[in-house]
Design a protein around this motif. Structure first.
Motif, PDB file in Angstrom:
ATOM      1  N   PHE A  17       0.776  -1.267   0.025  1.00  0.00           N
ATOM      2  CA  PHE A  17      -0.032   0.114   0.104  1.00  0.00           C
ATOM      3  C   PHE A  17       0.962   1.335   0.077  1.00  0.00           C
ATOM      4  O   PHE A  17       0.490   2.355  -0.680  1.00  0.00           O
ATOM      5  CB  PHE A  17      -0.947   0.075   1.028  1.00  0.00           C
ATOM      6  N   ARG A  18       1.908   1.175   0.816  1.00  0.00           N
ATOM      7  CA  ARG A  18       2.905   2.267   0.758  1.00  0.00           C
ATOM      8  C   ARG A  18       3.535   2.584  -0.518  1.00  0.00           C
ATOM      9  O   ARG A  18       3.685   3.576  -1.041  1.00  0.00           O
ATOM     10  CB  ARG A  18       3.992   2.208   1.804  1.00  0.00           C
ATOM     11  N   ASP A  19       3.879   1.523  -1.360  1.00  0.00           N
ATOM     12  CA  ASP A  19       4.438   1.575  -2.634  1.00  0.00           C
ATOM     13  C   ASP A  19       3.336   2.225  -3.559  1.00  0.00           C
ATOM     14  O   ASP A  19       3.749   2.998  -4.312  1.00  0.00           O
ATOM     15  CB  ASP A  19       4.750   0.125  -3.088  1.00  0.00           C
ATOM     16  N   PHE A  20       1.908   1.603  -3.584  1.00  0.00           N
ATOM     17  CA  PHE A  20       0.989   2.355  -4.152  1.00  0.00           C
ATOM     18  C   PHE A  20       0.745   3.583  -4.036  1.00  0.00           C
ATOM     19  O   PHE A  20       0.648   4.414  -5.256  1.00  0.00           O
ATOM     20  CB  PHE A  20      -0.270   1.513  -3.904  1.00  0.00           C
ATOM     21  N   LEU A 104      -3.223  -0.732  -9.963  1.00  0.00           N
ATOM     22  CA  LEU A 104      -3.974  -1.959  -9.308  1.00  0.00           C
ATOM     23  C   LEU A 104      -3.065  -2.953  -9.743  1.00  0.00           C
ATOM     24  O   LEU A 104      -2.940  -3.902  -9.082  1.00  0.00           O
ATOM     25  CB  LEU A 104      -5.243  -1.837  -9.928  1.00  0.00           C
ATOM     26  N   ALA A 105      -2.773  -2.870 -11.098  1.00  0.00           N
ATOM     27  CA  ALA A 105      -1.884  -4.001 -11.768  1.00  0.00           C
ATOM     28  C   ALA A 105      -0.734  -4.295 -10.893  1.00  0.00           C
ATOM     29  O   ALA A 105      -0.326  -5.244 -10.577  1.00  0.00           O
ATOM     30  CB  ALA A 105      -1.551  -3.839 -13.116  1.00  0.00           C
ATOM     31  N   VAL A 106      -0.057  -3.267 -10.616  1.00  0.00           N
ATOM     32  CA  VAL A 106       1.340  -3.457  -9.728  1.00  0.00           C
ATOM     33  C   VAL A 106       1.185  -3.722  -8.324  1.00  0.00           C
ATOM     34  O   VAL A 106       1.732  -4.730  -7.994  1.00  0.00           O
ATOM     35  CB  VAL A 106       1.996  -2.067  -9.762  1.00  0.00           C
ATOM     36  N   ALA A 107      -0.016  -3.371  -7.910  1.00  0.00           N
ATOM     37  CA  ALA A 107      -0.215  -3.887  -6.404  1.00  0.00           C
ATOM     38  C   ALA A 107      -0.701  -5.025  -6.202  1.00  0.00           C
ATOM     39  O   ALA A 107      -0.037  -5.893  -5.351  1.00  0.00           O
ATOM     40  CB  ALA A 107      -1.487  -2.813  -5.835  1.00  0.00           C
ATOM     41  N   PHE A 108      -1.375  -5.636  -7.157  1.00  0.00           N
ATOM     42  CA  PHE A 108      -1.972  -7.152  -7.117  1.00  0.00           C
ATOM     43  C   PHE A 108      -0.690  -7.946  -7.808  1.00  0.00           C
ATOM     44  O   PHE A 108      -0.735  -9.199  -7.503  1.00  0.00           O
ATOM     45  CB  PHE A 108      -3.357  -7.355  -7.742  1.00  0.00           C
ATOM     46  N   TYR A 109       0.020  -7.479  -8.425  1.00  0.00           N
ATOM     47  CA  TYR A 109       1.248  -8.227  -8.937  1.00  0.00           C
ATOM     48  C   TYR A 109       1.914  -8.746  -7.762  1.00  0.00           C
ATOM     49  O   TYR A 109       2.537  -9.785  -7.406  1.00  0.00           O
ATOM     50  CB  TYR A 109       2.170  -7.557  -9.736  1.00  0.00           C
ATOM     51  N   PHE A 110       2.346  -7.624  -6.805  1.00  0.00           N
ATOM     52  CA  PHE A 110       3.076  -7.809  -5.610  1.00  0.00           C
ATOM     53  C   PHE A 110       2.256  -8.941  -4.801  1.00  0.00           C
ATOM     54  O   PHE A 110       2.828  -9.619  -3.878  1.00  0.00           O
ATOM     55  CB  PHE A 110       3.319  -6.719  -4.734  1.00  0.00           C
ATOM     56  N   GLY A 111       1.045  -8.633  -4.465  1.00  0.00           N
ATOM     57  CA  GLY A 111       0.155  -9.447  -3.790  1.00  0.00           C
ATOM     58  C   GLY A 111       0.303 -10.869  -3.991  1.00  0.00           C
ATOM     59  O   GLY A 111       0.387 -11.887  -3.389  1.00  0.00           O
ATOM     60  N   MET A 127      -7.859  -0.886   1.511  1.00  0.00           N
ATOM     61  CA  MET A 127      -6.865   0.458   1.817  1.00  0.00           C
ATOM     62  C   MET A 127      -6.846   1.392   0.312  1.00  0.00           C
ATOM     63  O   MET A 127      -6.979   2.352   0.762  1.00  0.00           O
ATOM     64  CB  MET A 127      -5.592   0.097   2.295  1.00  0.00           C
ATOM     65  N   ILE A 128      -6.811   0.712  -0.715  1.00  0.00           N
ATOM     66  CA  ILE A 128      -6.600   1.562  -1.731  1.00  0.00           C
ATOM     67  C   ILE A 128      -7.995   2.160  -2.322  1.00  0.00           C
ATOM     68  O   ILE A 128      -7.764   3.354  -2.639  1.00  0.00           O
ATOM     69  CB  ILE A 128      -6.244   0.378  -3.004  1.00  0.00           C
TER      70      ILE A 128
END
Length: 254
Positions: A17-20, A104-111, A127-128
């Motif tokens: 989330f901080r990265d996002f 969103l793509a980057v965040a869920f890639y990490f997930g 959170m997003i």
């Protein structure tokens, strides 16, 4: 190119989330405060260009990654080609929409990469989702929604029984059935629940329940179940002065 990956790989929900947020802040800057510089860098005469956001809250217009597949998902290609083919505000809105999709793509890639389970993915999205999208910020709808939400919250707090935090007789209809005001030393929440429990619906006569929406008539000051007078919480937010069916049918006094 590494598409703006930071000096670390975020492995927890909070880190992702901080990265996002960092990437989002950088892209918003490009599309708002740095818009002139961003506009100039998106020259349609150049090759396919992408807008990247970095965890450090910086942005960059650059060519897409050369390696396939890239380390991270890639933003939309060729944003520069549409620059002169549409009005600037429409072009910026288009870039904003694609930027939201990329974040969103980057965040869920990490997930996915670090094995977030169902609950962690839900928490991350929650959170997003609390933040306005880049599109909403760029188009100004985020400010409008904030004003509407603030107005609706204030209005709902005056109309809805469960949300009422006014103590004593002010929180109750002027009705002999209402419970007398309790001592000031007692807790507000306990007092609120006790008083609500003594309030009867002006339509069906049933008691107040904490899981039900109630609305107060501004004329007779009686409380009603929303379902009894066919008023939903959403509709109540847009009512400046609520009149119950009985008061609505009465002729206005001279």
């Amino acid at each position: 190119m590494d598409a703006g990956s930071g000096p670390y790989n975020p492995r927890t929900v909070e880190e992702v989330f901080r990265d996002f947020k960092g990437r989002r802040a950088g892209m918003i800057k490009a599309l708002t405060t740095d818009v002139e510089e961003f506009y100039q860098q998106c020259d349609p005469e150049k090759e396919n260009l992408c807008l990247y956001g970095f965890p450090s809250e910086q942005w960059e217009v650059n060519l897409p990654a050369e390696e396939v597949p890239p380390e991270l998902p890639e933003p939309a290609l060729g944003i520069n080609f549409a620059r002169d083919g549409m009005q600037e505000k429409d072009w910026l809105s288009l870039v904003a929409v694609h930027s939201d999709a990329w974040l969103l793509a980057v965040a869920f890639y990490f997930g996915a990469r670090f094995g977030f389970d169902k609950n962690e993915r839900r928490r991350l999205f929650g959170m997003i989702n609390e933040l306005p999208t880049i599109f909403e910020v760029v188009t100004g709808t985020a400010k409008e929604q904030l004003k509407e939400k603030s107005s609706a919250t204030n209005h709902s707090s005056n109309k809805s029984k469960p949300n009422s935090k006014v103590r004593g007789s002010e929180s109750l209809p002027k009705d002999p059935k209402a419970m007398p005001q309790k001592d000031e030393e007692e807790g507000l929440e306990e007092e609120d629940e006790e008083e609500h429990g003594e309030t009867l619906c002006g339509a069906c006569g049933e008691n107040y329940a904490s899981d039900e929406f109630w609305i107060c008539c501004d004329i007779c000051e009686k409380w009603f179940h929303g379902k009894c007078v066919k008023i939903t919480p959403a509709r109540a937010e847009h009512i400046k002065q609520y009149k119950c069916p009985s008061c609505s049918n009465k002729r206005a006094r001279p």
